[in-house]
Design a protein around this motif. Structure first.
Motif, PDB file in Angstrom:
ATOM      1  N   UNK A 177       0.843  -1.188   0.000  1.00 47.05           N
ATOM      2  CA  UNK A 177       0.000   0.000   0.000  1.00 47.05           C
ATOM      3  C   UNK A 177       0.881   1.241   0.000  1.00 47.05           C
ATOM      4  N   UNK A 178       0.827   2.058  -1.047  1.00 45.49           N
ATOM      5  CA  UNK A 178       1.741   3.202  -1.152  1.00 45.49           C
ATOM      6  C   UNK A 178       1.568   4.232  -0.050  1.00 45.49           C
ATOM      7  N   UNK A 179       0.440   4.207   0.663  1.00 42.70           N
ATOM      8  CA  UNK A 179       0.234   5.182   1.733  1.00 42.70           C
ATOM      9  C   UNK A 179       1.305   5.081   2.811  1.00 42.70           C
ATOM     10  N   UNK A 180       1.895   3.893   2.968  1.00 45.74           N
ATOM     11  CA  UNK A 180       2.886   3.715   4.027  1.00 45.74           C
ATOM     12  C   UNK A 180       4.134   4.553   3.769  1.00 45.74           C
ATOM     13  N   UNK A 181       4.459   4.836   2.497  1.00 46.37           N
ATOM     14  CA  UNK A 181       5.661   5.613   2.200  1.00 46.37           C
ATOM     15  C   UNK A 181       5.508   7.063   2.634  1.00 46.37           C
ATOM     16  N   UNK A 182       4.292   7.580   2.616  1.00 48.59           N
ATOM     17  CA  UNK A 182       4.072   8.958   3.031  1.00 48.59           C
ATOM     18  C   UNK A 182       3.592   9.083   4.463  1.00 48.59           C
ATOM     19  N   UNK A 183       2.534   8.344   4.785  1.00 50.19           N
ATOM     20  CA  UNK A 183       1.918   8.453   6.108  1.00 50.19           C
ATOM     21  C   UNK A 183       2.560   7.539   7.140  1.00 50.19           C
ATOM     22  N   UNK A 184       3.220   6.482   6.672  1.00 49.78           N
ATOM     23  CA  UNK A 184       3.746   5.501   7.608  1.00 49.78           C
ATOM     24  C   UNK A 184       2.639   4.661   8.222  1.00 49.78           C
TER      25      UNK A 184
END
Length: 310
Positions: A177-184
């Motif tokens: 899930x690409x959200x982890x790269x920004x939001x963690x």
């Protein structure tokens, strides 16, 4: 004075940042706490009023021995968290149990040792149109044997799956899930069923070529204010766990790791009920709060034993 074992492992000695503040907090709360290793054969576990799992981080490499030890402790004194929870939570097939009762989880496909690796991977890639994906064993901790791949790395990923299956280890496939790269990730900590604090963890799988080498990089962990939606989901997860494991009381501790899903809503990455870091450093006063809860819990149990109440 109640006696409490804070369980680590010989291999983890000196690596658990939570132990020093918790030992001090237990002393202030009137508990006689000792840090002891689960794999130290000289320890007499019946000398403790309770045994609290904290950092037995090598259990993933010898799970049968660890669970046998847990069963022995459970027959000797009180194991925290309870034995039936630990048995369930040390194998990430629990995600399927939670998904089956309506908990939104990171989409997961399980591959069992008798499967053909490339067929399983091909089926997963057809089902999930993800640019990247993750391969991990169902018994793991700290990103050990876990790898992030791009779709054009299917051959390398298939070999990774095959190596794990050859070791008789079940495998999980998940879209990255690409959200982890920004939001963690957001980890929510609960003590005795009540929300304590939350932290943000940076991405653990940095690129498709490599992973972090520690359970969490200390310089990429910060305090975070959990949203109402995150807390609501965490509490739904705890309630579902209570029902699935037929628990009679709230768990002394739980950590719920969430990610933002494709729709932006939180979903469960992992439910940590066996040996999670509790991140006391990021939440001043949280070690004292947890120690106070443990002292109350042991006192309450003593009163119940004396009066015969439930």
């Amino acid at each position: 004075m109640k006696s409490l074992a804070l369980v680590t492992a010989i291999a983890a000695a000196g690596h658990d940042d939570d132990l020093p503040p918790l030992l001090d907090a237990c002393a202030d709360a009137g508990l006689h706490a000792r840090a002891v290793a689960w794999d130290d054969p000289t320890v007499s576990w019946n000398r403790f009023d309770a045994v609290l799992l904290r950092s037995p981080w090598d259990y993933t490499e010898r799970l049968p021995a660890f669970l046998a030890w847990c069963e022995h402790v459970d027959q000797t004194t009180r194991l925290l968290n309870p034995l039936n929870v630990v048995r369930w939570n040390t194998d990430k097939h629990y995600l399927a149990d939670l998904a089956a009762v309506g908990i939104p989880t990171v989409p997961t496909v399980f591959v069992e040792p008798d499967a053909e690796p490339m067929d399983a991977l091909a089926g997963f890639l057809r089902a999930w149109d993800a640019t990247e994906f993750v391969v991990k064993p169902v018994v793991s901790a700290g990103a050990r044997d876990t790898q992030r791949y791009s779709r054009d790395q299917d051959f390398a990923a298939g070999n990774h799956i095959a190596r794990l299956l050859d070791q008789e280890r079940s495998v999980m496939l998940q879209p990255y899930l690409p959200s982890v790269d920004g939001e963690g990730e957001t980890a929510l900590l609960y003590f005795d069923g009540q929300f304590s604090h939350a932290i943000r963890k940076g991405a653990q799988l940095i690129t498709p070529e490599g992973t972090r080498q520690t359970p969490a990089a200390a310089d990429d962990i910060t305090a975070r204010r959990a949203s109402a939606a995150q807390q609501a989901l965490a509490e739904k997860i705890l309630l579902a766990t209570t029902r699935l494991r037929q628990l009679e009381a709230p768990l002394p501790y739980a950590r719920i790791d969430l990610l933002a899903g494709p729709d932006g809503q939180p979903c469960l990455l992992e439910l940590e009920l066996t040996e999670p870091s509790l991140f006391f450093d990021q939440a001043p006063g949280s070690a004292a709060h947890f120690a106070h809860i443990l002292a109350e819990l042991l006192t309450r149990d003593t009163v119940r034993a004396r009066t015969g109440t439930v």
